[in-house]
Design a protein around this motif. Structure first.
Motif, PDB file in Angstrom:
ATOM      1  N   THR A   1       1.467  12.357  -6.510  1.00  0.00           N
ATOM      2  CA  THR A   1       1.520  10.851  -6.218  1.00  0.00           C
ATOM      3  C   THR A   1       0.016  10.561  -6.244  1.00  0.00           C
ATOM      4  O   THR A   1      -0.912  11.063  -6.039  1.00  0.00           O
ATOM      5  CB  THR A   1       2.151  10.648  -4.748  1.00  0.00           C
TER       6      THR A   1
ATOM      7  N   GLY B   1      -1.376   8.679  -4.105  1.00  0.00           N
ATOM      8  CA  GLY B   1      -2.022   9.057  -2.625  1.00  0.00           C
ATOM      9  C   GLY B   1      -2.525  10.546  -2.603  1.00  0.00           C
ATOM     10  O   GLY B   1      -3.548  10.580  -1.805  1.00  0.00           O
TER      11      GLY B   1
ATOM     12  N   ASP C   1      -8.150   7.522  -2.713  1.00  0.00           N
ATOM     13  CA  ASP C   1      -7.999   6.910  -1.365  1.00  0.00           C
ATOM     14  C   ASP C   1      -7.578   5.387  -1.447  1.00  0.00           C
ATOM     15  O   ASP C   1      -8.031   4.507  -2.470  1.00  0.00           O
ATOM     16  CB  ASP C   1      -9.639   6.542  -0.760  1.00  0.00           C
ATOM     17  N   ILE C   2      -6.814   4.953  -0.635  1.00  0.00           N
ATOM     18  CA  ILE C   2      -6.107   3.759  -0.867  1.00  0.00           C
ATOM     19  C   ILE C   2      -6.419   2.766   0.346  1.00  0.00           C
ATOM     20  O   ILE C   2      -6.043   3.181   1.394  1.00  0.00           O
ATOM     21  CB  ILE C   2      -4.635   3.585  -0.904  1.00  0.00           C
TER      22      ILE C   2
ATOM     23  N   ILE D   1      -8.293   0.979  -4.634  1.00  0.00           N
ATOM     24  CA  ILE D   1      -7.988   2.398  -4.724  1.00  0.00           C
ATOM     25  C   ILE D   1      -9.504   2.940  -5.405  1.00  0.00           C
ATOM     26  O   ILE D   1      -9.907   2.561  -6.268  1.00  0.00           O
ATOM     27  CB  ILE D   1      -7.062   2.397  -5.993  1.00  0.00           C
TER      28      ILE D   1
ATOM     29  N   ARG E   1       1.137   4.145  -2.839  1.00  0.00           N
ATOM     30  CA  ARG E   1       0.789   5.557  -2.441  1.00  0.00           C
ATOM     31  C   ARG E   1       1.862   6.495  -3.060  1.00  0.00           C
ATOM     32  O   ARG E   1       1.487   7.529  -3.340  1.00  0.00           O
ATOM     33  CB  ARG E   1       0.629   5.691  -0.859  1.00  0.00           C
ATOM     34  N   GLU E   2       2.922   6.288  -3.005  1.00  0.00           N
ATOM     35  CA  GLU E   2       4.064   6.919  -3.349  1.00  0.00           C
ATOM     36  C   GLU E   2       4.250   6.940  -4.777  1.00  0.00           C
ATOM     37  O   GLU E   2       5.381   7.656  -5.357  1.00  0.00           O
ATOM     38  CB  GLU E   2       5.307   6.687  -2.423  1.00  0.00           C
TER      39      GLU E   2
ATOM     40  N   ALA F   1       0.787  -1.255  -0.072  1.00  0.00           N
ATOM     41  CA  ALA F   1      -0.174  -0.064   0.001  1.00  0.00           C
ATOM     42  C   ALA F   1       0.735   1.293   0.077  1.00  0.00           C
ATOM     43  O   ALA F   1       0.709   2.217  -0.695  1.00  0.00           O
ATOM     44  CB  ALA F   1      -0.960  -0.130   1.129  1.00  0.00           C
TER      45      ALA F   1
END
Lengths: 312, 193
Positions: free
Chosen positions: A282, A284, A288-289, A300, A273-274, A269
């Motif tokens: 990014t 993120g 929403d993850i 996602i 996100r990055e 995760a």
């Protein structure tokens, strides 16, 4: 640029030229299957370039067809996984929807059967809510549908299309509050759908699902997503190389407003996100993850423009 | 379903009844029961809810004895059984092992059994019952009816005997005495329970 969902079917020989072409014109390949000597590509391609792809594919024995459900994930909710409902009618319907490009997951309820005893547990409810649409495969009797559907739809937030034995008008009459779509005369049956009138019924289901999803797409178009799910799929495939090791037919499943990544949430995760989309933005920042209730997958949900003020 | 003498599905919801007519015929065909079942009457009332299937079967072949599928050569201290129909080999072996012990049942090749037993032990061997077609039919018939009945109807009562069968199921508890209901359904077929 308007992307159109299509299916390309053609020979394996030189099919990589078609793959390159779709990517060069700015399209995305959602799924790629090899069936014997044939390749099937589910893709989103720019509307203006369909003829070009058709022309280049023709010498390779290829054809491009509209597939309205490419880029959607649909839950086919069957009342149980017993012989009463499988393989007919639930598998027949799920398979037909798949042919039109959707990724279908069959959700067999643990206690879906019966009129008085039917129920839906929280895991089933959450799994169904992770999809773009839930297709409920109900039985033959009005009395049962009227009594059990309110229990089975409790907590379901995604659009519901109901298939049942009574006529469409009867379904509309007995289901209160109304659901998003109805297909009548498709209840419980135990024979394979191969007659022309049965195929027409399957077509009707696809048309109804398409109609309901088009309404959803129109709603999304009013407040567009910060990034297209198909683009996000490409970015993740590029920046998370471990996705290549996933043996599932669709390691990343594209939904209308999100993605399901079939990698363990705890491990990946942060990495997802990055991932950078462009100009330092990014994933993120625009989505929403969260952990999926389906195994340990990552889910996602892409945020709309109104939330992020970003469109990439 | 022209092969059946009587086939009726009774349901307060006409469309639901039509679907169940197709389900019954598909399941009976799939389970190869069309030649066995002579009459069937299905009654479904989802508002109660109750599912009742009543019917009769055609005359079944009798009990299968060793003589029916094999040649026996009975000698003073030995019996040789040559099997013509392999379908009964496994049940026969099981019976012989139970009766004479595995050490005394020699099978030099797949279809031959030799047993070193005395004449007084082997005299009844030709008439020994190996298989009862009625027993297998009972299981097949009840399984098919279970498949036909709506899945939620888990509470059930079933019977097969004297060429007649019934299967009653519901998701609620069944009445203690279901005979009047069954008698009525049998009467519709011109039969009695």
């Amino acid at each position: 640029m308007i992307l159109v969902p299509v299916t390309y079917k053609g020979g394996i020989y030189r099919h990589d030229e078609i793959v390159d072409l779709i990517e060069d014109v700015g399209g995305y390949i959602i799924q790629k299957h090899f069936v014997a000597q044939e390749v099937v590509l589910q893709a989103l391609v720019p509307r203006d370039d369909i003829e070009l792809i058709r022309a280049i594919g023709k010498p390779l024995m290829g054809d491009i067809l509209p597939a309205s459900l490419v880029g959607t994930e649909i839950a086919v909710v069957t009342m149980s996984l017993e012989i009463h409902h499988l393989p007919h009618a639930s598998c027949d319907v799920a398979e037909y929807i798949r042919r039109n490009g959707a990724k279908t997951n069959m959700v067999g309820l643990a206690r879906g059967f019966g009129k008085r005893i039917a129920q839906l547990n929280d895991e089933e409810r959450d799994v169904i809510n992770e999809h773009d649409l839930a297709l409920f495969m109900l039985g033959n009797f009005e009395t049962c549908i009227e009594k059990k559907l309110p229990v089975l739809r409790r907590g379901i937030e995604v659009p519901i299309v109901v298939c049942g034995g009574p006529s469409k008008e009867a379904l509309q009459k007995i289901i209160d509050p109304p659901v998003s779509g109805y297909v009548g005369n498709v209840g419980r049956f135990m024979h394979r759908t191969k007659e022309s009138d049965e195929i027409e019924k399957l077509e009707e289901i696809v048309a109804e699902i398409t109609r309901v999803l088009d309404i959803r797409r129109e709603e999304i178009a009013k407040d567009p997503l910060s990034v297209s799910p198909a683009r996000l799929m490409d970015i993740i495939t590029e920046q998370v190389p471990d996705i290549e090791g996933v043996t599932s037919p669709t390691p990343i499943t594209v939904q209308i407003a999100g993605l399901r990544i079939k990698l363990p949430y705890d491990v990946y995760a942060g990495l997802v996100r990055e991932c950078k989309i462009e100009n330092g933005i990014t994933i993120g920042a625009v989505a929403d993850i969260r952990p999926s209730r389906m195994r340990d997958y990552i889910l996602i949900t892409i945020k709309p423009f109104s939330d992020t003020n970003i469109v990439v | 379903m022209g092969a059946l003498d009587y086939f009726e599905v009774e349901c307060p919801e006409p469309l639901g009844g039509e679907y169940y007519q197709r389900i019954v015929s598909t399941v009976l065909l799939d389970h190869d029961l069309v030649r066995v079942v002579a009459k069937i009457h299905v009654f479904i009332d989802p508002s109660v809810p109750i599912f009742v299937a009543t019917g009769t079967t055609r005359k079944l072949p009798g009990l299968v004895t060793v003589r029916d599928f094999s040649d026996l050569n009975i000698e003073d201290h030995k019996v040789t059984i040559s099997i013509a129909n392999e379908a009964y080999l496994a049940p026969l072996l099981k019976i012989l092992w139970d009766k004479f012990g595995q050490a005394r049942v020699d099978q030099p090749d797949r279809l031959t059994i030799i047993m070193p037993i005395e004449r007084n032990e082997s005299e009844n061997l030709p008439d020994m019952v190996v298989s009862d077609p009625g027993e297998a039919l009972y299981k097949d018939l009840i399984y098919a009816l279970q498949t036909i009945a709506p899945e939620g109807f888990k509470v059930r009562r079933q019977y097969y005997g004297n060429g007649k069968f019934y299967y009653v199921a519901s998701e609620n508890t069944l009445d203690e005495d279901i005979t009047p209901l069954l008698s009525e359904k049998f009467r519709l077929m011109g039969e009695s329970l």
